[in-house]
Design an enzyme around this catalytic site. Structure first.
Site: not given
Ligand code: F6P
Length: 357
Positions: A138, A140, A175, A235
């Protein structure tokens, strides 16, 4: 020696390094057992492919050119854990279907490449008697029990490049550029890319922010003759007020939006010209960087070793630079979040980064 049949699937969001990890596992299996003694069965579209029997024996041409290939050649779907044991209205028993596909193809084990949800599903299948080994992917980097997931390093590189390129326009136009970086619950990616890209403000879910503190940081830079700033916002970043709300209340208020545009508006309303940049899925795209290719190869190799040793119900990991493994029971579904008082946050604060708190 009886031929070993190993299934492989990729589940959840894609990321760089999935194909490279499969390559590492297949090459190690072939090297250890002998290529004639191993058959690799591709399971397409993650656990859905196991439910629906979307499987194919992979040939050496299917398994060529994987090191640099982005995404996943096996396809991927999100198959929510909470629905796994639910019998569908049409009578479909997903666990029974997966066990049947496993038996039908004479599989000895499955390699499951994925994130937190994948590991929960893998743990469940393990409890149902399927031999399975997990490989943590991941962007993440939020899987418990491992220092790094594959895909993360590449996403950090991409995020850093985005910041470098945006930095120049921030400077030229005086900016405040607000760059949204993926990461809904965990702020690792925003933190690492923010540090590598020289962000002035980093907002992550683990440290709720106060917009007044962000404005103070921007003003302090202006007072120090730096009339531009770089803000990185994960996010899932949230205000102090939002952090006290129930998840459902917050979701109703947000209506699927991130906080990015409200932060840009607040900065603009305070008199600083501001713009939002959302690289989104670009952070997950394309070829893995060198660090991820190495990590993927190490993970693939370790998973293959576990299969050879018939040690199932584990996910491979790297801890303190050493490749190892964790039992599913000890890690599946547990999120590894940024420690708000941890070393890396301290380092960032030490060099003057504001977390908006
Ligand atoms: O888990 C990886 C990830 O890219 C996250 O960072 C993000 O919130 C999510 O997947 C986005 O998911 P999808 O590809 O389903 O929009």
């Amino acid at each position: 020696m009886a031929k070993r049949r190993i299934g492989v699937l990729t589940s959840g969001g894609d990321c760089p390094g999935l194909n490279a990890t499969i390559r590492g596992a297949v090459r190690t299996l072939n090297g250890t057992l002998g290529a004639d003694n191993v058959e690799i069965v591709g399971i397409y579209d993650g656990f859905l492919g196991l439910i629906q029997d979307k499987c194919k024996v992979l040939t050496s041409s299917d398994l060529t050119g994987l090191l640099t290939l982005g995404g996943t050649f096996l396809g991927s779907k999100r198959t929510p854990f909470k629905k796994m044991e639910k019998i569908e209205e049409d009578g479909l028993d997903k666990i029974a279907a997966m066990k049947s596909t496993y038996a039908k193809h004479g599989l000895d084990a499955i390699l499951a490449l994925g994130g937190k949800g994948t590991h929960k599903n893998a743990n469940l299948l393990s409890q149902h008697g399927i031999n399975i080994v997990g490989l943590p992917k991941t962007i993440d980097n939020d899987i418990y029990g491992t220092d790094f997931t594959f895909g993360f390093h590449t996403a950090v590189e991409i995020g850093t490049e985005v910041l470098d390129r945006i930095h120049t326009t921030a400077f030229s136009h005086e900016r405040v550029m607000v760059v949204e970086i993926m990461g809904n619950k965990a702020g690792w990616l925003a933190l690492y890319a923010g540090l590598a890209g020289g962000a002035d403000v980093i907002l992550i879910p683990e440290i709720p922010y106060d917009i007044a503190k962000i404005l103070q940081a921007i003003q302090a830079r202006k007072d120090a003759c730096k009339p531009y700033s770089m803000v990185v916002i994960a996010e899932g970043a949230l205000t102090v007020g939002e952090s006290k709300m129930k998840k459902s209340e917050r979701a109703a208020m947000r209506q699927g939006n991130t906080a990015t545009y409200s932060v840009v508006k607040a900065i603009s309303d305070a008199g600083f010209e501001s713009r939002a940049v959302v690289p989104g899925h670009m952070l997950r795209g394309g070829t893995p960087c060198a660090a991820d290719r190495v990590l993927s190869t190490q993970y693939g190799a370790r998973a293959a070793e576990l299969i050879c040793a018939e040690k199932y119900g584990y996910s491979v990991a790297v801890v303190g630079g050493k490749v190892t493994e964790n039992r599913f029971a000890d890690m599946a579904g547990i999120a590894k979040l940024v420690d708000a008082n941890g070393d890396i946050v301290k380092v960032a604060r030490g060099i003057g980064v504001s977390f908006g708190d």
